[in-house]
Design a protein around this motif. Structure first.
Motif, mmCIF file in Angstrom:
data_model
loop_
_atom_site.group_PDB
_atom_site.id
_atom_site.type_symbol
_atom_site.label_atom_id
_atom_site.label_comp_id
_atom_site.label_asym_id
_atom_site.label_seq_id
_atom_site.Cartn_x
_atom_site.Cartn_y
_atom_site.Cartn_z
ATOM 1 N N PRO A 20 0.835 -1.220 0.000
ATOM 2 C CA PRO A 20 0.000 0.000 0.000
ATOM 3 C C PRO A 20 0.864 1.262 0.000
ATOM 4 O O PRO A 20 1.941 1.299 0.604
ATOM 5 C CB PRO A 20 -0.792 -0.118 1.307
ATOM 6 C CG PRO A 20 -0.727 -1.566 1.681
ATOM 7 C CD PRO A 20 0.581 -2.055 1.168
ATOM 8 N N GLU A 21 0.388 2.306 -0.671
ATOM 9 C CA GLU A 21 1.125 3.568 -0.698
ATOM 10 C C GLU A 21 1.098 4.243 0.666
ATOM 11 O O GLU A 21 2.072 4.834 1.100
ATOM 12 C CB GLU A 21 0.528 4.503 -1.762
ATOM 13 C CG GLU A 21 0.800 4.042 -3.190
ATOM 14 C CD GLU A 21 0.377 5.088 -4.205
ATOM 15 O OE1 GLU A 21 0.318 6.280 -3.835
ATOM 16 O OE2 GLU A 21 0.119 4.715 -5.360
ATOM 17 N N ILE A 22 -0.040 4.153 1.331
ATOM 18 C CA ILE A 22 -0.162 4.736 2.671
ATOM 19 C C ILE A 22 0.100 3.622 3.682
ATOM 20 O O ILE A 22 -0.614 2.619 3.718
ATOM 21 C CB ILE A 22 -1.550 5.356 2.887
ATOM 22 C CG1 ILE A 22 -1.795 6.450 1.859
ATOM 23 C CG2 ILE A 22 -1.680 5.896 4.304
ATOM 24 C CD1 ILE A 22 -3.198 7.033 1.894
ATOM 25 N N GLN A 23 1.106 3.805 4.479
ATOM 26 C CA GLN A 23 1.545 2.731 5.372
ATOM 27 C C GLN A 23 1.098 2.961 6.815
ATOM 28 O O GLN A 23 1.108 4.096 7.307
ATOM 29 C CB GLN A 23 3.072 2.608 5.348
ATOM 30 C CG GLN A 23 3.611 1.892 4.135
ATOM 31 C CD GLN A 23 3.207 0.435 4.117
ATOM 32 O OE1 GLN A 23 3.132 -0.217 5.149
ATOM 33 N NE2 GLN A 23 2.918 -0.087 2.935
ATOM 34 N N PHE A 24 0.706 1.873 7.457
ATOM 35 C CA PHE A 24 0.552 1.851 8.912
ATOM 36 C C PHE A 24 1.868 1.349 9.494
ATOM 37 O O PHE A 24 2.535 0.501 8.893
ATOM 38 C CB PHE A 24 -0.576 0.897 9.318
ATOM 39 C CG PHE A 24 -1.926 1.267 8.796
ATOM 40 C CD1 PHE A 24 -2.748 2.130 9.515
ATOM 41 C CD2 PHE A 24 -2.392 0.750 7.602
ATOM 42 C CE1 PHE A 24 -4.011 2.460 9.031
ATOM 43 C CE2 PHE A 24 -3.648 1.073 7.112
ATOM 44 C CZ PHE A 24 -4.462 1.940 7.830
ATOM 45 N N GLU A 28 4.245 -1.850 8.290
ATOM 46 C CA GLU A 28 5.672 -1.688 7.999
ATOM 47 C C GLU A 28 6.500 -2.742 8.730
ATOM 48 O O GLU A 28 7.428 -3.331 8.162
ATOM 49 C CB GLU A 28 6.129 -0.279 8.385
ATOM 50 C CG GLU A 28 5.613 0.803 7.461
ATOM 51 C CD GLU A 28 6.059 2.195 7.889
ATOM 52 O OE1 GLU A 28 6.573 2.323 9.030
ATOM 53 O OE2 GLU A 28 5.883 3.145 7.118
ATOM 54 N N THR A 50 5.123 0.152 -5.126
ATOM 55 C CA THR A 50 3.811 0.721 -4.834
ATOM 56 C C THR A 50 3.017 1.012 -6.100
ATOM 57 O O THR A 50 1.797 1.162 -6.050
ATOM 58 C CB THR A 50 3.954 2.030 -4.034
ATOM 59 O OG1 THR A 50 4.791 2.936 -4.756
ATOM 60 C CG2 THR A 50 4.552 1.762 -2.664
ATOM 61 N N ARG A 61 -2.784 -5.416 0.436
ATOM 62 C CA ARG A 61 -3.596 -4.200 0.492
ATOM 63 C C ARG A 61 -4.703 -4.318 1.539
ATOM 64 O O ARG A 61 -5.068 -5.411 1.968
ATOM 65 C CB ARG A 61 -4.190 -3.883 -0.871
ATOM 66 C CG ARG A 61 -5.167 -4.922 -1.415
ATOM 67 C CD ARG A 61 -5.688 -4.514 -2.788
ATOM 68 N NE ARG A 61 -6.580 -5.513 -3.358
ATOM 69 C CZ ARG A 61 -7.886 -5.589 -3.100
ATOM 70 N NH1 ARG A 61 -8.455 -4.747 -2.252
ATOM 71 N NH2 ARG A 61 -8.630 -6.523 -3.682
ATOM 72 N N ASP A 96 -5.600 -2.677 9.347
ATOM 73 C CA ASP A 96 -4.140 -2.837 9.403
ATOM 74 C C ASP A 96 -3.734 -4.120 10.115
ATOM 75 O O ASP A 96 -2.830 -4.834 9.657
ATOM 76 C CB ASP A 96 -3.486 -1.617 10.058
ATOM 77 C CG ASP A 96 -3.854 -1.439 11.517
ATOM 78 O OD1 ASP A 96 -5.048 -1.591 11.852
ATOM 79 O OD2 ASP A 96 -2.957 -1.163 12.335
#
Length: 701
Positions: A20-24, A28, A50, A61, A96
């Protein structure tokens, strides 16, 4: 790189993974784990991308509305799609933590990395390719909503590395193992400095954090914040409330299971500090008042809080008696007795064994606090595996679930490494709700060992049969602390000249009988224990001789280690009891030799700990402060010195002359050539054959 053949996806070489581009932060951490696992198994580090226009093998995702995976918190699914006739696998998480669980399940099912790979030193198999059947998969609904570990009495984790409080290097493998088990909450340590990384890292990795029942709301201890003040809520409620407000402010943006409680300082009943509360009515009323105050403070500052109350010790007794009132939406946490039985714990000699489960008419939410390891200065297992059987543990947990205590399950996991087998049983229980212990054991052994599975399974099963049963109940089984805390109590009682009266601290173990009989009762149980542990270890050695190098090392650490620690402690305590018996008969040289045997046996325990400190485990057991084998050795050495005062003093040559010197020399030696006294060890080793031969003669005649 991937290959599509016969409804299978084959991964080999460098794998391309879309993330995913937006990471939790939690994802990570899971990605770091996945990259490491791929590199370990395939020998190549995967590439993370990404962009959606790149050809990828694996896509990770968060779910969108149109996805058909389960729509519930923490859920995940595996899905397969063809992009231009080329298959692609997707790991899709509802949220997440769902994606974290999906990544770790992929690692287990398809890369072969077991939940306790780090703690059990799993030999992870390397492959040239990974073959994945094109079969969709959905995660199961866990039996328990909130499930996790209390990393308690964690002295090995504290002493393992130089930094204090423990660093990321220590905590990351703990939290990874918990997540691999499907856990979602943790109490990360006991009374550690507040500037440590433990709480922050747990939250960073996606876990809910919760609190020790002695530290309500995770607040600073009153006497640490206000030294010298009287810890009385009745006198200074505003000071207590200031600490709670501070704790709420610190944690309000984290995932927290808020523990409401009111205990005294040092994990004791609060009336020890405030003796005016001298009735159950008074105690229950103030506990109810404080819990309601904490509840209201949290509710005014936190959105949708989750509340718990630990019904531990005196609070459980007061609640059962109807003296404590709780808000309806609080999860009531029922505790076992430390030995795996869902009854009230033993307090010194008091052992009421009141059922510790919700009654049939009890409303609201309920959960469990359960021990696979314990520290109580009596008979608990701390360095060694839980001495009960897997079947016993199954019965207790499944019965608790049947009683409705399935909203929450917190496991006292200690130092992790010695307890992986029983923690893995709990993993199955909190996920599935039930367990076939034989099937589980087969899967556990085959997951960590390469060969001789049936023989290893038999050792895990029969381990409990070797344990000393010191009382009438099925859970009255001796852990490693049994050989040390009572032994040191006996030594103190003996050397303080109190042998004419029983030691009341030992009634729980050997009864309210004269002190000499108390010691004798221990001796008889220990003699049986020696026979059983020797027999188990002999079977263990026979199996170990057949194993390859890696399996042998693993079996040494996770099977032989436990039996050997039991045997060394059992023998040490037995010879101490024998020494006291000879002392009572005023046979002081023989008592001295037996005390030496005791000390040498206990010293074997240190050797066993040291042998298990290979590789990354260097110094893992150096902070053995709870069972504390070194302290027992020091105590027994004190006994030896004391005994040598009885007849060998003041020149410490008389026993040598009486028992060891040649008859001809005794009458003609010159003192100026025979005045260098032997050390205790030297003298004991020389005297040992004399007394052992003498003992064997008496047995035969």
């Amino acid at each position: 790189m991937k290959i599509h053949a016969n409804e299978q996806l084959v991964l080999k070489g460098q794998v391309y993974i879309q993330i995913p581009e937006i990471q939790f932060s939690s994802v990570e951490h899971a990605l770091r784990i996945l990259v490491r696992d791929f590199e370990t198994v395939l020998g190549a580090k995967p590439k993370l991308v990404t962009r959606t226009d790149e050809e990828v093998d694996l896509c990770l995702r968060i779910a969108v509305e149109k996805d058909d995976i389960p729509k519930r918190s923490e859920a995940f699914g595996f899905r397969f799609h063809e992009i231009g006739k080329v298959p692609r696998m997707e790991i899709i998480g509802h949220d997440d933590l769902g994606l974290v669980y999906g990544i770790l399940e992929f690692s287990k099912k398809l890369l072969g990395v077991q939940p306790f790979w780090f703690w059990a030193d799993q030999a992870i198999a390397k492959h040239s390719e990974i073959v994945i059947p094109l079969q969709n998969y959905d995660s199961q609904i866990p039996k328990v909503l909130y499930r996790g570990w209390f990393v308690n009495d964690e002295v090995c984790l504290i002493g393992w590395k130089e930094s204090y409080p423990p660093s990321r290097e220590v905590w990351e493998p703990v939290f990874e193992a918990l997540l691999r088990c499907g856990g979602n909450m943790v109490i990360p340590g006991t009374d550690l400095p507040r500037d440590g990384i433990h709480y922050k890292l747990a939250a960073e990795m996606g876990l809910w954090v919760t609190h020790h029942h002695a530290e309500p709301l995770g607040a600073e201890m009153f006497l640490r914040a206000f030294p010298g003040r009287n810890a009385s809520y009745q006198e200074v409620p505003e000071l207590f409330e200031s600490l709670w407000a501070e704790a709420i402010e610190e944690q309000k943006d984290m995932k927290v299971l808020w523990v409401l409680s009111f205990r005294g300082q040092g994990d004791a009943p609060f009336w020890y500090n405030d003796p005016s509360f001298d009735t159950s009515e008074k105690r229950g009323a103030i506990i109810s008042k404080v819990i309601q105050k904490q509840y209201d403070m949290i509710g005014s500052a936190v959105q949708n809080p989750v509340y718990c109350v630990a019904l531990y010790g005196e609070i459980a007794e007061l609640y059962k008696g109807g003296y404590v009132e709780l808000p309806e939406d609080v999860i009531k946490i029922w505790a076992d007795n430390g030995y795996g039985k869902m009854v009230s714990r033993r307090h010194n000699n008091q052992n009421l064994r009141v059922m510790s489960l919700p009654s049939a008419d009890d409303s609201g939410k309920d959960g469990l606090y359960y021990h696979v390891t314990f520290h109580d200065l009596q008979a608990s297992n701390h360095l060694t595996m839980y001495p009960g059987s897997s079947e016993f543990l199954k019965q207790e947990i499944e019965a608790a679930f049947a009683a409705g205590a399935d909203d929450y399950l917190l496991i006292n996991c200690g130092n992790i490494r010695p307890h992986v087998y029983f923690l893995d049983i709990i993993r199955e229980l909190w996920n599935a709700g039930s367990i076939d212990v034989n099937k589980h054991l087969n899967e556990f052994v085959s997951g960590y060992y390469a060969t001789h599975h049936e023989e290893l399974e038999e050792l895990y099963r029969s381990y409990t049969e070797a344990a000393i049963q010191y009382g009438p109940h099925a859970d009255d089984l001796a852990g490693d602390e049994y050989y040390h805390h009572p032994a040191r109590q006996i030594i103190g009682h003996w050397l303080q000249g109190m042998c004419g009266q029983p030691d009341a601290r030992l009634y729980w173990a050997v009864g309210e009988v004269p002190f000499t009989q108390q010691v004798k009762n221990f001796e008889e149980l220990l003699a049986q224990g020696i026979q059983k542990w020797r027999a188990w270890l002999q079977r263990c050695d026979e199996v170990l001789d057949k194993l390859g190098t890696e399996d042998m090392r693993r079996a040494l650490d996770h099977l032989h280690f436990h039996g050997a620690l039991h045997l060394s402690g059992c023998e040490g305590f037995y010879w101490l009891c024998r020494s006291y018996g000879e002392y009572q008969e005023q046979r002081y040289p023989q008592a001295f030799v037996y005390a030496s045997e005791s000390m040498w046996s206990y010293k074997k325990g240190l050797v066993i700990l040291k042998d298990a400190e290979h590789g990354k485990w260097d110094r893992f057991y150096r902070a053995d402060w709870l069972t504390n084998i070194e302290s027992t050795i020091y105590n027994v050495d004190t006994v030896r010195r004391f005994l040598r005062m009885h007849g060998d003093s003041p020149d410490f040559f008389l026993w040598y002359k009486e028992f060891l010197m040649a008859e001809t020399e005794k009458h003609i030696y010159l003192e100026n050539t025979h005045r260098n006294p032997l050390s205790d060890d030297e003298l004991a080793h020389l005297l040992k054959p004399y007394f052992l031969l003498k003992e064997e003669y008496h047995k035969d005649n």
